[in-house]
Design a protein around this motif. Structure first.
Motif, PDB file in Angstrom:
ATOM      1  N   ALA A  87       0.951  -1.138   0.184  1.00  0.00           N
ATOM      2  CA  ALA A  87       0.020   0.004  -0.098  1.00  0.00           C
ATOM      3  C   ALA A  87       0.968   1.125   0.059  1.00  0.00           C
ATOM      4  O   ALA A  87       1.637   1.457   0.746  1.00  0.00           O
ATOM      5  CB  ALA A  87      -0.976  -0.012   1.329  1.00  0.00           C
ATOM      6  N   GLU A  88       0.598   2.146  -0.940  1.00  0.00           N
ATOM      7  CA  GLU A  88       1.319   3.404  -0.975  1.00  0.00           C
ATOM      8  C   GLU A  88       0.473   4.676  -0.172  1.00  0.00           C
ATOM      9  O   GLU A  88      -0.423   4.840  -0.455  1.00  0.00           O
ATOM     10  CB  GLU A  88       1.408   3.748  -2.375  1.00  0.00           C
ATOM     11  N   VAL A  89       1.027   5.042   1.088  1.00  0.00           N
ATOM     12  CA  VAL A  89       0.432   5.804   2.058  1.00  0.00           C
ATOM     13  C   VAL A  89       1.025   7.249   2.196  1.00  0.00           C
ATOM     14  O   VAL A  89       2.165   7.406   2.089  1.00  0.00           O
ATOM     15  CB  VAL A  89       0.405   5.076   3.347  1.00  0.00           C
ATOM     16  N   LEU A  90       0.055   7.957   1.971  1.00  0.00           N
ATOM     17  CA  LEU A  90       0.531   9.409   2.090  1.00  0.00           C
ATOM     18  C   LEU A  90      -0.115  10.188   3.402  1.00  0.00           C
ATOM     19  O   LEU A  90      -1.288   9.796   3.688  1.00  0.00           O
ATOM     20  CB  LEU A  90      -0.018  10.585   1.061  1.00  0.00           C
ATOM     21  N   ILE A  91       0.713  10.558   4.236  1.00  0.00           N
ATOM     22  CA  ILE A  91       0.215  11.271   5.268  1.00  0.00           C
ATOM     23  C   ILE A  91       0.677  12.918   5.204  1.00  0.00           C
ATOM     24  O   ILE A  91       1.690  13.183   5.206  1.00  0.00           O
ATOM     25  CB  ILE A  91       0.782  10.971   6.689  1.00  0.00           C
ATOM     26  N   HIS A  92      -0.398  13.655   5.339  1.00  0.00           N
ATOM     27  CA  HIS A  92      -0.198  15.100   5.045  1.00  0.00           C
ATOM     28  C   HIS A  92      -0.805  15.773   6.030  1.00  0.00           C
ATOM     29  O   HIS A  92      -1.830  16.072   6.332  1.00  0.00           O
ATOM     30  CB  HIS A  92      -0.681  15.578   3.443  1.00  0.00           C
ATOM     31  N   VAL A  93       0.203  16.322   7.029  1.00  0.00           N
ATOM     32  CA  VAL A  93      -0.186  17.254   8.141  1.00  0.00           C
ATOM     33  C   VAL A  93      -0.537  18.463   7.919  1.00  0.00           C
ATOM     34  O   VAL A  93       0.306  19.524   7.770  1.00  0.00           O
ATOM     35  CB  VAL A  93       0.859  17.095   9.259  1.00  0.00           C
ATOM     36  N   GLY A  94      -1.829  18.633   7.969  1.00  0.00           N
ATOM     37  CA  GLY A  94      -2.449  19.955   7.857  1.00  0.00           C
ATOM     38  C   GLY A  94      -2.837  20.256   6.096  1.00  0.00           C
ATOM     39  O   GLY A  94      -2.459  19.646   5.485  1.00  0.00           O
ATOM     40  N   ILE A  95      -3.438  21.421   6.220  1.00  0.00           N
ATOM     41  CA  ILE A  95      -3.779  21.924   4.821  1.00  0.00           C
ATOM     42  C   ILE A  95      -3.098  23.310   4.576  1.00  0.00           C
ATOM     43  O   ILE A  95      -2.840  24.194   5.179  1.00  0.00           O
ATOM     44  CB  ILE A  95      -5.393  22.222   4.656  1.00  0.00           C
ATOM     45  N   ASP A  96      -2.250  23.001   3.306  1.00  0.00           N
ATOM     46  CA  ASP A  96      -1.486  24.163   2.654  1.00  0.00           C
ATOM     47  C   ASP A  96      -0.266  24.444   3.531  1.00  0.00           C
ATOM     48  O   ASP A  96       0.142  25.314   3.534  1.00  0.00           O
ATOM     49  CB  ASP A  96      -2.394  25.536   2.555  1.00  0.00           C
ATOM     50  N   THR A  97      -0.028  23.542   4.518  1.00  0.00           N
ATOM     51  CA  THR A  97       1.127  23.668   5.426  1.00  0.00           C
ATOM     52  C   THR A  97       2.452  23.616   4.634  1.00  0.00           C
ATOM     53  O   THR A  97       3.456  24.155   5.457  1.00  0.00           O
ATOM     54  CB  THR A  97       0.681  22.553   6.579  1.00  0.00           C
ATOM     55  N   GLY A 140      -2.261  30.226  11.299  1.00  0.00           N
ATOM     56  CA  GLY A 140      -3.539  30.440  10.422  1.00  0.00           C
ATOM     57  C   GLY A 140      -3.693  29.265   9.472  1.00  0.00           C
ATOM     58  O   GLY A 140      -4.456  29.273   8.387  1.00  0.00           O
ATOM     59  N   TYR A 141      -3.395  28.052   9.943  1.00  0.00           N
ATOM     60  CA  TYR A 141      -3.625  26.865   9.140  1.00  0.00           C
ATOM     61  C   TYR A 141      -4.225  25.974   9.822  1.00  0.00           C
ATOM     62  O   TYR A 141      -4.275  25.627  10.995  1.00  0.00           O
ATOM     63  CB  TYR A 141      -2.176  26.181   8.686  1.00  0.00           C
ATOM     64  N   GLU A 142      -4.918  24.724   8.975  1.00  0.00           N
ATOM     65  CA  GLU A 142      -5.861  23.526   9.415  1.00  0.00           C
ATOM     66  C   GLU A 142      -4.801  22.668   9.761  1.00  0.00           C
ATOM     67  O   GLU A 142      -3.781  22.496   9.231  1.00  0.00           O
ATOM     68  CB  GLU A 142      -6.658  23.201   8.472  1.00  0.00           C
TER      69      GLU A 142
END
Length: 164
Positions: free
Chosen positions: A80-90, A126-128
């Motif tokens: 499985a190819e897993v992407l973990i992206h911490v926050g939005i536009d961070t 100011g980031y999610e």
């Protein structure tokens, strides 16, 4: 044929992807970024973090640790190819408030620390902080099922992938 029979009669439980952090599970459709919400990168779930630690969701190999430390991708031992992206536009934080704890090519075990970050500082900037956990090779699987809703602990089963 026998693979389908096993699936029908409980042969394989599928591939488990653990929650990489403690927090609250959020449906991917509710992530305030269309790339994630519309499943453009793949299916999965998201977590609103309760802590600033990201751990490996399975055994595998790190493919990319972004220079900014805000995201990591890995291939699990099961493919499985897993992407973990911490926050939005961070990515725009240029690594501020993030610390990468691994690098491309590292072999990791489920629960190994991948990223440390300061969720309060990210929010104050100011980031999610909502963190999508995406299966980028979704087309390789018959189904990607979210196993948890609400509160989740790091290491709990978050997603189950069913082989085709």
């Amino acid at each position: 044929m026998f693979g389908k029979l096993k699936g029908l009669f409980g042969g394989s439980a599928g591939i488990s992807i653990a929650a990489p952090m403690a927090g609250t599970v959020v449906p991917l459709e509710e992530v305030p970024d269309p790339t994630f919400a519309q499943g453009i990168l793949g299916q999965g779930a998201a977590i609103l973090p309760a802590e600033g630690r990201v751990t490996a969701p399975a055994d595998g190999t790190i493919d990319v640790m972004f220079d900014t430390g805000h995201a990591v991708s890995m291939t699990t031992a099961d493919g499985a190819e897993v992407l973990i992206h911490v926050g939005i536009d961070t990515v725009q934080l240029n690594g501020q408030h993030y610390k990468a704890c691994c690098k491309a090519g590292d072999r990791v075990k489920k629960g190994d620390l991948l990223i440390e970050f300061d969720p309060e500082a990210v929010k104050a900037a100011g980031y999610e902080t909502v963190t999508p956990v995406i299966i980028c090779n979704t087309d390789r699987f018959a189904a990607v099922k979210t196993e948890k809703t609400g509160p989740v602990a790091a290491g709990d089963v978050l997603l189950t992938l069913q082989a085709k």
